[in-house]
Each structure stands twice: as structure tokens, then as C-alpha cells.
Design a protein around this motif. Structure first.
Motif, PDB file in Angstrom:
ATOM      1  N   THR A   1      13.172   1.344  -7.770  1.00 21.06           N
ATOM      2  CA  THR A   1      13.426   2.260  -8.542  1.00 21.06           C
ATOM      3  C   THR A   1      11.801   3.047  -8.937  1.00 21.06           C
ATOM      4  O   THR A   1      11.002   2.197  -8.872  1.00 21.06           O
ATOM      5  CB  THR A   1      14.137   2.020  -9.932  1.00 21.06           C
ATOM      6  OG1 THR A   1      15.149   1.418  -9.439  1.00 21.06           O
ATOM      7  CG2 THR A   1      14.346   3.318 -10.647  1.00 21.06           C
TER       8      THR A   1
ATOM      9  N   TYR B   1      11.412  17.684  -8.468  1.00 21.59           N
ATOM     10  CA  TYR B   1      12.007  17.065  -9.822  1.00 21.59           C
ATOM     11  C   TYR B   1      10.826  17.067 -10.934  1.00 21.59           C
ATOM     12  O   TYR B   1       9.857  16.917 -10.652  1.00 21.59           O
ATOM     13  CB  TYR B   1      12.372  15.664  -9.512  1.00 21.59           C
ATOM     14  CG  TYR B   1      13.779  15.589  -8.770  1.00 21.59           C
ATOM     15  CD1 TYR B   1      14.753  15.552  -9.210  1.00 21.59           C
ATOM     16  CD2 TYR B   1      13.699  15.004  -7.446  1.00 21.59           C
ATOM     17  CE1 TYR B   1      16.098  15.505  -8.554  1.00 21.59           C
ATOM     18  CE2 TYR B   1      14.919  15.233  -6.320  1.00 21.59           C
ATOM     19  CZ  TYR B   1      16.074  15.475  -7.183  1.00 21.59           C
ATOM     20  OH  TYR B   1      17.280  15.284  -6.392  1.00 21.59           O
TER      21      TYR B   1
ATOM     22  N   GLU C   1      13.168  12.904 -14.636  1.00 26.25           N
ATOM     23  CA  GLU C   1      14.458  12.984 -13.771  1.00 26.25           C
ATOM     24  C   GLU C   1      14.159  11.773 -12.789  1.00 26.25           C
ATOM     25  O   GLU C   1      15.084  11.134 -11.982  1.00 26.25           O
ATOM     26  CB  GLU C   1      14.639  14.035 -13.123  1.00 26.25           C
ATOM     27  CG  GLU C   1      15.208  15.405 -13.950  1.00 26.25           C
ATOM     28  CD  GLU C   1      14.947  16.781 -13.300  1.00 26.25           C
ATOM     29  OE1 GLU C   1      15.880  17.436 -13.441  1.00 26.25           O
ATOM     30  OE2 GLU C   1      14.100  16.951 -12.452  1.00 26.25           O
ATOM     31  N   ILE C   2      13.031  11.424 -12.603  1.00 25.85           N
ATOM     32  CA  ILE C   2      12.591  10.437 -11.523  1.00 25.85           C
ATOM     33  C   ILE C   2      12.527   8.960 -11.820  1.00 25.85           C
ATOM     34  O   ILE C   2      13.128   7.945 -11.586  1.00 25.85           O
ATOM     35  CB  ILE C   2      11.330  10.726 -10.650  1.00 25.85           C
ATOM     36  CG1 ILE C   2      11.629  12.102  -9.951  1.00 25.85           C
ATOM     37  CG2 ILE C   2      10.721   9.756  -9.776  1.00 25.85           C
ATOM     38  CD1 ILE C   2      12.251  11.911  -8.584  1.00 25.85           C
TER      39      ILE C   2
ATOM     40  N   LYS D   1      14.963   6.435 -12.778  1.00 25.70           N
ATOM     41  CA  LYS D   1      16.413   6.865 -12.691  1.00 25.70           C
ATOM     42  C   LYS D   1      16.656   7.061 -11.081  1.00 25.70           C
ATOM     43  O   LYS D   1      17.906   6.903 -10.529  1.00 25.70           O
ATOM     44  CB  LYS D   1      16.553   8.097 -13.088  1.00 25.70           C
ATOM     45  CG  LYS D   1      16.657   8.076 -14.556  1.00 25.70           C
ATOM     46  CD  LYS D   1      16.653   9.308 -15.362  1.00 25.70           C
ATOM     47  CE  LYS D   1      16.538   9.381 -16.959  1.00 25.70           C
ATOM     48  NZ  LYS D   1      15.978  10.415 -17.476  1.00 25.70           N
ATOM     49  N   LYS D   2      15.726   7.368 -10.255  1.00 23.50           N
ATOM     50  CA  LYS D   2      16.040   7.292  -8.913  1.00 23.50           C
ATOM     51  C   LYS D   2      15.348   6.399  -8.200  1.00 23.50           C
ATOM     52  O   LYS D   2      14.038   5.699  -8.417  1.00 23.50           O
ATOM     53  CB  LYS D   2      15.406   8.624  -8.418  1.00 23.50           C
ATOM     54  CG  LYS D   2      15.993  10.050  -9.059  1.00 23.50           C
ATOM     55  CD  LYS D   2      17.125  10.552  -8.285  1.00 23.50           C
ATOM     56  CE  LYS D   2      17.440  11.645  -8.665  1.00 23.50           C
ATOM     57  NZ  LYS D   2      18.680  11.804  -8.620  1.00 23.50           N
ATOM     58  N   THR D   3      15.806   5.998  -6.902  1.00 24.72           N
ATOM     59  CA  THR D   3      15.383   4.944  -6.039  1.00 24.72           C
ATOM     60  C   THR D   3      15.017   5.770  -4.779  1.00 24.72           C
ATOM     61  O   THR D   3      15.178   6.962  -4.715  1.00 24.72           O
ATOM     62  CB  THR D   3      16.379   3.909  -5.671  1.00 24.72           C
ATOM     63  OG1 THR D   3      17.227   4.354  -4.882  1.00 24.72           O
ATOM     64  CG2 THR D   3      16.985   3.200  -6.850  1.00 24.72           C
ATOM     65  N   TRP D   4      14.180   5.209  -4.084  1.00 24.72           N
ATOM     66  CA  TRP D   4      13.708   6.023  -2.765  1.00 24.72           C
ATOM     67  C   TRP D   4      14.901   6.512  -1.959  1.00 24.72           C
ATOM     68  O   TRP D   4      15.027   7.296  -1.536  1.00 24.72           O
ATOM     69  CB  TRP D   4      12.760   4.932  -1.900  1.00 24.72           C
ATOM     70  CG  TRP D   4      12.066   5.804  -0.727  1.00 24.72           C
ATOM     71  CD1 TRP D   4      12.446   5.339   0.458  1.00 24.72           C
ATOM     72  CD2 TRP D   4      11.322   6.859  -0.912  1.00 24.72           C
ATOM     73  NE1 TRP D   4      11.732   6.295   1.410  1.00 24.72           N
ATOM     74  CE2 TRP D   4      10.995   7.137   0.575  1.00 24.72           C
ATOM     75  CE3 TRP D   4      10.980   7.625  -1.628  1.00 24.72           C
ATOM     76  CZ2 TRP D   4      10.352   8.242   1.082  1.00 24.72           C
ATOM     77  CZ3 TRP D   4       9.847   8.800  -1.407  1.00 24.72           C
ATOM     78  CH2 TRP D   4       9.612   8.951  -0.156  1.00 24.72           C
TER      79      TRP D   4
ATOM     80  N   ASP E   1      17.656   7.265  -2.806  1.00 24.88           N
ATOM     81  CA  ASP E   1      18.427   8.577  -3.468  1.00 24.88           C
ATOM     82  C   ASP E   1      17.851   9.749  -2.857  1.00 24.88           C
ATOM     83  O   ASP E   1      18.410  10.812  -2.936  1.00 24.88           O
ATOM     84  CB  ASP E   1      18.421   8.541  -4.968  1.00 24.88           C
ATOM     85  CG  ASP E   1      18.987   7.637  -5.626  1.00 24.88           C
ATOM     86  OD1 ASP E   1      20.052   6.759  -5.127  1.00 24.88           O
ATOM     87  OD2 ASP E   1      18.716   6.772  -6.619  1.00 24.88           O
ATOM     88  N   LEU E   2      16.716   9.667  -2.547  1.00 26.99           N
ATOM     89  CA  LEU E   2      15.741  10.882  -2.214  1.00 26.99           C
ATOM     90  C   LEU E   2      15.690  11.194  -0.554  1.00 26.99           C
ATOM     91  O   LEU E   2      15.384  12.341  -0.265  1.00 26.99           O
ATOM     92  CB  LEU E   2      14.407  10.781  -2.500  1.00 26.99           C
ATOM     93  CG  LEU E   2      14.507  10.627  -4.070  1.00 26.99           C
ATOM     94  CD1 LEU E   2      12.747  10.282  -4.306  1.00 26.99           C
ATOM     95  CD2 LEU E   2      14.642  11.980  -4.887  1.00 26.99           C
TER      96      LEU E   2
ATOM     97  N   LYS F   1      14.869  18.501  -4.924  1.00 26.68           N
ATOM     98  CA  LYS F   1      16.029  18.727  -5.994  1.00 26.68           C
ATOM     99  C   LYS F   1      16.894  20.156  -5.451  1.00 26.68           C
ATOM    100  O   LYS F   1      18.082  20.254  -5.891  1.00 26.68           O
ATOM    101  CB  LYS F   1      15.452  19.277  -7.141  1.00 26.68           C
ATOM    102  CG  LYS F   1      16.243  19.055  -8.351  1.00 26.68           C
ATOM    103  CD  LYS F   1      15.741  19.345  -9.627  1.00 26.68           C
ATOM    104  CE  LYS F   1      16.782  19.614 -10.904  1.00 26.68           C
ATOM    105  NZ  LYS F   1      16.236  19.907 -12.297  1.00 26.68           N
TER     106      LYS F   1
END
Lengths: 714, 151
Positions: free
Chosen positions: A238, A252, A256-257, A260-263, A265-266, A298
Motif C-alpha cells: 500500500t 490522483y 486518494e492514494i 488506500k491504494k496498492t500498486w 490497484d493501479l 484516474k
């Protein structure tokens, strides 16, 4: 700090010791005699033993006292020793450190100051005796802070935390330095209450701190704005940090990152296997390099990136976090793709161009040889690759020297392009005429890298040209013959005109002359009618003379040589009209000649032309009470034309076609005399100048003649 | 006036040489002279060859008398007018003799060539007899009365 624990054993209270002694003594006195009375019956012995017991008691008590004294003495010695050691340490700390230490008493005088006052501030002990002395050397801007510190001196400091202030103080040598002042409660030995003012030079620290801050800011800027995306991922991949560049890349916001986001997810689903491998590599090797990913922004668009990452582990080899950098390769990949496509396109064109294509290296050896070249010359690429032109029989033997001369400049890196036309041999020995379009490619230093040749086979053209040359030669012959014939015909025509002039006029003169002689000498033998006939014979012969003269002048216009010059037709017209007026002063003729009637042409012929046009205008307005003649310019079909307009009798447009035909007249000799050669002459003059003329008229409503003379008349 | 009368007598003594092949033109010219009251003797050469003979004479014979003026037609058989003119100008004796070209031609090249070869005047014979008489009259007045010859 002092450590009392060490001395606990010796810390039995003296009163306690006395109490213990009293209790033991009382018990001894109370029970020892009874024990003895129980054990010994004999009173004498008992008395004896009681004496011994008394001595024993004294002995034990003495021994105990001795032990106690020895212990105390030892303890005091150790304490003293310890104290001296520590005192030395503290003193040396006080005196040798670069921290100024001032003991502040209740009057805010300094009851103690260490050597650092001199070393750090440069002031003698007696120059800094109380807090007031600081007022002279503390920076004015920092005075408030100093006063804050000072106020605490008055307050009860026991429950107060140390007070710290940073102020600038002027050294003895006049320079300002940053210092940190600490006012603290001094709870020393014996709980003696005092305050200490500690002053430390923090100039370097401050400077270093400032530099550090600046450096941190620079680093932060670099981190955020670097053209490379940076991020840090936690052990679960994350995001825990990310720079602006990468945020911009992904579209983003930080919020938002982070967390909250993992690699995973992108990236696009297709890249998930890569990510699995990526994770394994990170755990096993500790790093990954040049991984290609397609990340989804995004807004849904895709970007191609290259990722490098490094993993960091704790003592137990557990993954702590990773640091990665991300480079946006989208544009580069796109450019590369385009470049690649362009290369392939170009290569396709080169290979498929109808021209032969050969590439030579800097030592003039073949490196490329297209299919078309093979078709043209017959040699396959394998047969000629690596060969210089003189190493196989390609250049025609008579052209070799010239071709090599022409290429010298290019091989030396001087000429960038040349075109050489020469003959070549094909593999089977045929001769082809070729044009070689050569261009050189140079590196930055201007050295030759390669030469590119495009070969155009012009054999067909050359043969055709030779054919044309042959035809031209025969054509020229024919033209010569024709010209000779034409010249002869022209000469005949001239001779004819000449004889017309001479031979026809002579008999006419005879007719006229002898008729007049007849009329004079034999008038009495002729009646009136006879005389009239004679008169008519004369008139007819004279008219024929005029006709012949006009015919000759018409032919002279055609034959005379054109001499081009600037002619102002306005001036010419005015002169002509003036001469008409002088000839017939009784006539009422208004004329208007506009300016800017300058044309290029033969002055003599143009004068004849204007003479004829104006002569007509003058003649056909003779029946008008008020005649009007105008010479001017008009725009006809987009070009500047000139015109001659009159208000004379005009003509019927039905006979327009006959206007310019020699000897064709639209009026009778009785109404308006003339030979019908005037407008024919006008048309010939204009024709010879490459111009045009047309007329417009209605019967009895005047006529206008528009004529156009090109600037560069033929 | 007296002087001019004297000169008149002198030039009026001399004859005019008319070189003309067309008998009509010869007669018309003579008629024109008559009408113009010019009574000098007019000798006529019918072509160029004859004209040259009359001017230069035959070999061995005494050279003939020089005319006051030569009226020379151009278009003639055998030796044409321009050739006669060239011969006249090339001969020492006749080099300064007044020669008037009297012809039907008004071709520019004839006029130019005529002057180039040394013609003293170039007159085009008009078709109109009245005008012709006029021209001859003025010609006579000029060359026989006003002009001062070199020989």
C-alpha cells in the motif's frame, strides 16, 4: 546524580543502633545472670563467672563499637574520595566546556561564573557581574525574549521547568552570535536553592539547522518535482508516500492514494502476473529493475511506465517497506514506435522505389543494394556487397575517371550532394545511361558516414534524345529549305510590290498626262460630253494612283521592322488633331484626350494607326454641327484598353465584319471619300504589336473603336 | 540681279539629260518642261548604257559637253538608274554633276540607296499630271536657275 543506594548498608540510624544496643544490653542483663544461676550452683564460681561475663560484655561491646567506627571511617573516606572525583569532574566540565555557567543569586548578581565566560563570550569575569550587564550586549530584537527569561528569576522557580530562550549576544570582539540561554533551578547538594544561567553558543547549530532545513526543503522539492515518480510502499504494497510527479502521472490526489491504494490497484489486469513476479523478486533479491507496467490513470487513460524498486527489511528479514521510482515512458514509447514505423516505411519506400538504390560506407564500399538495382544492373546484392566501384565492372570505362573525380569532394566530406550522369555496364555487358543522385551523410564532426545513391536509368530518354537530335537535324535542313523558299517568295512579293509601284503608276501617269494634253490642245475638237469623259478618265487614273499608293503603304506596314519604345498616344493624338484643325479651321470640333496613354511600340506605326483612327473620326463627324472626338482609356475584359470615340455618322453593326478588310467601305465615295485602307492599316499595326481592336457603333449615333496593346507587344 | 541674269544665261545654255526608258514618260516630261517655260535643250537617253555613253563619250573621242542636270529614272533595262549613278560618282569628270532621281518608286530602300550613292535629290513622279508639271517646274527653277553647279 548522586547515587545514595550504594551507601544503604551504612545508613542505619545512630538512634536505632543505640536502641538495638539498649535492648540487647537489657536482655543480657536480665537473662544472662539467670542463665548463669541455672547453669552454675556454686556462688563463688557464679561470682567468678559473673565477672567473666561482665568482661565478655565489655569486650563484645568494644569490638562492636570498633567495627562500627571502622566502617564509618571507611565510608567517609570513600565518600570523600568519591566526592573529590566527582567535584573534579564537574569542575572540569564547568570550566572546560563551552557552556557558560552563571550562578544567579536572589539579587540577580552572579555569584559564580565559569571560565567559558571569557572563552565563549570574551568578557572578563568582572564585566559580567549581574543580569543587568547583559542588557548592553543582547541584540535589541531579542531583548523581549531576554526579559521573559529574566522575569522568571523573580518567580518561584522550584516548580518551574527550565526556561530556554535563543538570543543574539555581541561578543567582546563585536560579532553577533546566536546563543541559547537556559535559566534553571539548581538543586544542588544540601538542597541549597539557587539559579543557574547556562549560555551555549548555538551559532553553528543554528546555521547547520538552517542549512539542514534548506537542504530538506530542497530535497523535498526535488522529491516532489523530480521528473521521475517516487513512491514508497508498505509491507502490504500500500502506498505510504508518493511524490507530485507520480501523482500527476496517475491523476490522483495524495489523499486518494496514501494508505488506500496498492500498486496492484493501479495497473492493468494483464500486468498482475508481472506484479506477482515483482513481489517475489523484491522479497528474494531485494530489488527489481526496469519492469514495464501499464498503469490506469484516474481518468481511465493508460500510461506506460518503467518501475525500479528496492526493498528494506528488518532484523528478522521481514519486509518493512519498498522505495520505487516510476518513469513515464508513454511518449517515449510512442515516439519509438513512430520512429520504428517511420524507419520501416522509409525502408519500404527505398526498397520499392522505381529508382535503383545503393548505399556506400565511408570507404566507398557497397552496404545496401536494392532489388531495383539488381534489376537494373543484373548483379545480386551478394555479388557486390563490400565492393568499391572500381572493383567490379560497373562504370563505363570512358566515364570512370570523370565519375571518380566527381566523387572526390563527397568522399572527403565536402560535398553533401551531387548528380552524376554517366554510362554503366550491366552484368551481361550492356551499356545503360544512368543519372546517379548521390547524397552524403556526415556525423557531428563532419566525417563521412555513408553515401546514398539513387539511380535513374535514362537510357530510353538518351536514345530518344539522340533520335530527336537526328530528327532535329533533318528538320533544320527542311526549315532551311523552306526559309529559302519563303525568302524567295518574299523577294518575289517585294519585286511585285515594287513593280506595282513603278510599272502600274507609269501608265497611269500616261493616261492622266495625255488626257490633260488632249483636253488642253484638242478641246475645240471635242464637244462638252467628250470633255467630261476626258475629265473622268483623269479622275479615275488619279484615284487608281491613290489606291496603289495605299496598297503599297499597307504592305510596307507588314514588312517594316518594329522598333519598340515608349510612345505617349495622347501626345500623338493631340498633335494629329491639331494638324486637322489647322487644315480645316472652319470646323467646330471639340476633342478630349486623356492622360496616361503611354504604350510600348513602334512610334512610326503607332502614329500611322492614330492618324487613321482620328482621320476617320474627323471625316465621319464632318456632317455634325458640333463634332466631338475623345481619346481615352477603358477597362475591357480586365485589361486596360484605349479608345477613340466620335459622335459622327457611325455605321451599321451588320457590316462590322467588313470594317477591317482592305478596300471595303461602308460609305459611298460621294458621301465620304476614301480608299477603304485606313482601318485595315490600323488593324495591321495593332496585329503586329500583338494587340486587338473592335468597334462599336449605331447608325447616326457615333462610333467607338477600342484597341488593346499589350505591354510587351510581340 | 545682274549677276543672276548672267548666271541664268550660263546655265540656260546647258542641256538637260533625261534618262528614261518609257517613251510616254519622256513625252510627258518634255510636255511638262514646255508648260513650265523651260526651254533648255533636253537630251534623252533611253537606258542606262546610253546615258553613260552620253555623259562619258566613246573612247578616243572628245568628251561630250556636260549637262546642267541629269534626271535619272531608276527602273530601266540593261543598266539601271542606280548603276548609272554609281558610275557617274565614280568618274572624276562627272563626280560633282547634279543628279536628280526622278522615278515612280517611293520605296524606302531606293531612296536610301539613291542618296547613299550620291544623288542630289529624289523626286517621285506623281500620277496626277498637274502635280507632275508642278514638280518639273520647281525642279527646273531650282537646278537651272538657283543652284550653283561645281562645273
Amino acid at each position: 546524580m548522586w547515587e545514595p543506594k550504594k551507601y544503604r548498608l551504612f545508613q542505619l540510624n545512630p538512634w536505632n543502633i543505640v536502641l538495638i544496643y539498649l535492648v540487647l544490653g537489657f536482655l543480657w542483663i536480665l537473662f544472662s545472670d539467670r542463665v548463669l544461676e541455672q547453669l552454675i550452683d556454686d556462688p563463688a564460681t557464679l561470682t567468678q563467672f559473673q565477672t567473666y561475663k561482665g568482661w565478655f560484655y565489655v569486650l563484645v561491646t568494644g569490638l562492636l563499637l570498633l567495627g562500627l567506627l571502622v566502617r564509618y571511617s571507611d565510608r567517609i573516606t570513600r565518600m570523600r574520595h568519591d566526592f573529590v572525583k566527582r567535584f573534579d569532574l564537574y569542575r572540569s566540565l564547568l570550566e572546560q566546556g563551552n557552556q557558560v555557567v552563571l550562578q544567579v543569586d536572589d539579587n540577580q548578581d552572579f555569584s559564580y561564573s565559569n571560565a567559558a565566560v571569557m572563552e565563549v563570550l570574551g568578557y572578563e569575569e568582572d564585566e559580567l557581574r549581574c543580569m543587568d550587564d547583559f542588557e548592553a550586549i543582547v541584540h535589541l530584537d531579542d531583548m523581549d525574549r531576554f526579559n521573559d527569561l529574566r522575569a522568571v528569576c523573580d518567580a518561584d522557580i522550584r516548580n518551574h521547568d527550565p526556561v530556554k530562550q535563543q538570543v543574539r549576544i555581541r561578543n567582546k570582539n563585536g560579532s553577533w552570535h546566536w546563543f541559547r540561554m537556559i535559566l534553571t533551578d539548581n538543586r544542588g547538594f544540601e538542597h541549597i536553592q539557587s539559579r543557574l544561567l547556562l549560555i551555549r553558543d548555538i551559532h553553528e547549530e543554528t546555521t547547520l539547522f538552517e542549512q539542514l532545513k534548506e537542504s530538506k526543503a530542497r530535497f523535498e522539492h526535488l522529491f516532489q518535482e523530480a521528473p521521475v515518480g517516487y513512491h514508497s510502499l508498505g509491507s502490504d504494497f500500500t502506498f505510504i508516500d508518493i511524490n507530485m510527479t507520480e501523482l500527476n502521472l496517475l491523476g490522483y490526489s495524495r489523499e486518494e492514494i496514501i494508505g488506500k491504494k496498492t500498486w496492484a490497484d493501479l495497473i492493468v489486469p494483464e500486468d498482475l502476473p508481472t506484479f506477482e513476479q515483482h513481489k517475489n523478486d523484491l522479497l528474494e533479491k531485494g530489488y527489481v529493475e526496469n519492469l514495464q507496467y501499464s498503469v490506469v490513470r484516474k481518468d481511465g487513460t493508460l500510461r506506460s511506465v518503467i518501475l525500479n524498486a528496492r526493498a528494506f527489511f528488518d532484523d528478522q528479514d521481514r519486509l518493512l517497506y519498498t522505495l520505487g521510482n516510476v518513469v513515464d515512458m508513454t511518449d517515449k514509447l510512442l515516439a519509438e514506435k513512430e520512429l520504428n514505423e517511420a524507419y520501416h516505411r522509409l525502408n519500404y519506400h527505398v526498397q520499392n522505389t522505381p529508382l535503383g538504390f545503393v548505399e556506400w560506407n565511408s570507404s566507398f564500399r557497397v552496404t545496401e543494394w536494392s532489388a531495383e538495382s539488381e534489376k537494373l544492373f543484373g548483379w545480386a546484392k551478394e555479388e557486390v556487397q563490400g565492393k568499391k566501384p572500381e572493383e567490379w565492372n560497373i562504370v563505363h570505362k570512358d566515364d570512370r575517371e570523370r565519375v571518380m573525380d566527381s566523387m572526390t569532394g563527397m568522399l572527403a566530406g565536402k560535398d553533401l550532394r551531387n548528380v552524376i550522369s554517366n554510362r554503366n555496364y550491366t552484368k551481361n555487358g550492356d551499356v545503360r545511361h544512368c543519372v546517379w543522385y548521390n547524397s552524403a551523410l556526415l556525423d557531428e564532426e563532419g566525417r563521412l558516414v555513408s553515401i546514398l545513391s539513387l539511380i535513374h536509368d535514362i537510357t530510353g530518354q538518351v536514345r530518344a534524345q539522340e533520335e530527336i537530335k537526328k530528327l532535329n537535324v533533318s528538320l533544320e535542313e527542311k526549315v532551311k529549305v523552306r526559309t529559302r523558299d519563303l525568302e524567295m517568295a518574299n523577294r518575289e512579293l517585294e519585286t511585285f510590290a515594287y513593280s506595282v509601284s513603278h510599272d502600274l503608276r507609269a501608265p497611269l501617269r500616261g493616261i492622266d498626262g495625255f488626257s490633260q494634253a488632249l483636253a488642253e490642245k484638242y478641246a475645240h475638237k471635242l464637244d462638252q460630253r467628250g470633255q467630261q469623259y476626258l475629265d473622268r478618265v483623269c479622275k479615275a487614273s488619279q484615284r487608281m494612283g491613290v489606291l496603289i499608293d495605299d496598297l503599297l503603304s499597307l504592305s510596307r506596314i507588314t514588312r517594316s521592322e518594329l522598333k519598340k519604345e515608349q510612345v505617349d498616344l495622347g501626345v500623338v493624338s493631340s498633335e494629329i488633331l491639331k494638324s486637322f484643325r489647322e487644315k480645316e479651321p472652319e470646323r467646330q470640333v471639340d476633342f478630349e484626350v486623356s492622360r496616361d496613354l503611354t504604350v510600348t511600340g513602334d512610334a512610326n506605326l503607332l502614329r500611322i494607326m492614330m492618324q487613321n483612327l482620328l482621320d476617320n473620326a474627323w471625316k465621319y463627324t464632318s456632317t455634325r454641327d458640333k463634332a466631338y472626338i475623345e481619346v481615352g482609356t477603358a477597362e475591357i475584359e480586365g485589361s486596360k484598353s484605349m479608345f477613340v470615340r466620335d459622335n459622327g455618322v457611325g455605321f451599321n453593326m451588320k457590316y462590322h465584319d467588313k470594317l477591317f478588310v482592305p478596300f471595303q467601305r461602308l460609305h459611298t465615295q460621294e458621301d465620304f471619300p476614301g480608299t477603304g485602307i485606313g482601318l485595315a492599316t490600323v488593324q495591321r499595326v495593332i496585329g503586329r504589336h500583338g494587340g486587338s481592336i473592335r468597334a462599336d457603333s449605331k447608325e447616326n449615333e457615333g462610333a467607338v473603336f477600342y484597341f488593346f496593346l499589350p505591354d510587351k507587344s510581340v | 540681279m545682274e549677276y543672276s541674269m548672267l548666271r541664268m544665261t550660263d546655265t540656260l545654255d546647258r542641256h538637260i539629260l533625261l534618262v528614261e526608258d518609257n517613251p510616254d514618260d519622256v513625252d510627258l516630261t518634255l510636255m511638262a518642261f514646255g508648260k513650265s517655260n523651260i526651254f533648255n535643250e533636253v537630251r534623252v537617253a533611253r537606258d542606262g548604257e546610253e546615258a553613260l555613253q552620253m555623259l562619258l563619250g566613246r573612247e578616243g573621242e572628245e568628251p561630250p559637253k556636260m549637262p546642267a542636270v541629269v534626271l535619272l529614272d531608276l527602273n530601266m533595262p540593261k543598266v539601271n538608274g542606280l548603276e548609272v549613278l554609281r558610275e557617274i560618282r565614280n568618274t572624276e569628270r562627272t563626280r560633282r554633276l547634279p543628279v536628280v532621281i526622278l522615278t515612280s518608286s517611293s520605296e524606302e530602300k531606293d531612296i536610301v540607296l539613291g542618296y547613299d550613292l550620291g544623288a542630289n535629290s529624289y523626286i517621285r513622279k506623281p500620277v496626277d499630271f498637274g502635280k507632275f508639271v508642278d514638280a518639273v517646274k520647281q525642279l527646273g527653277l531650282y537646278w537651272l536657275v538657283l543652284n550653283e553647279p561645281a562645273v
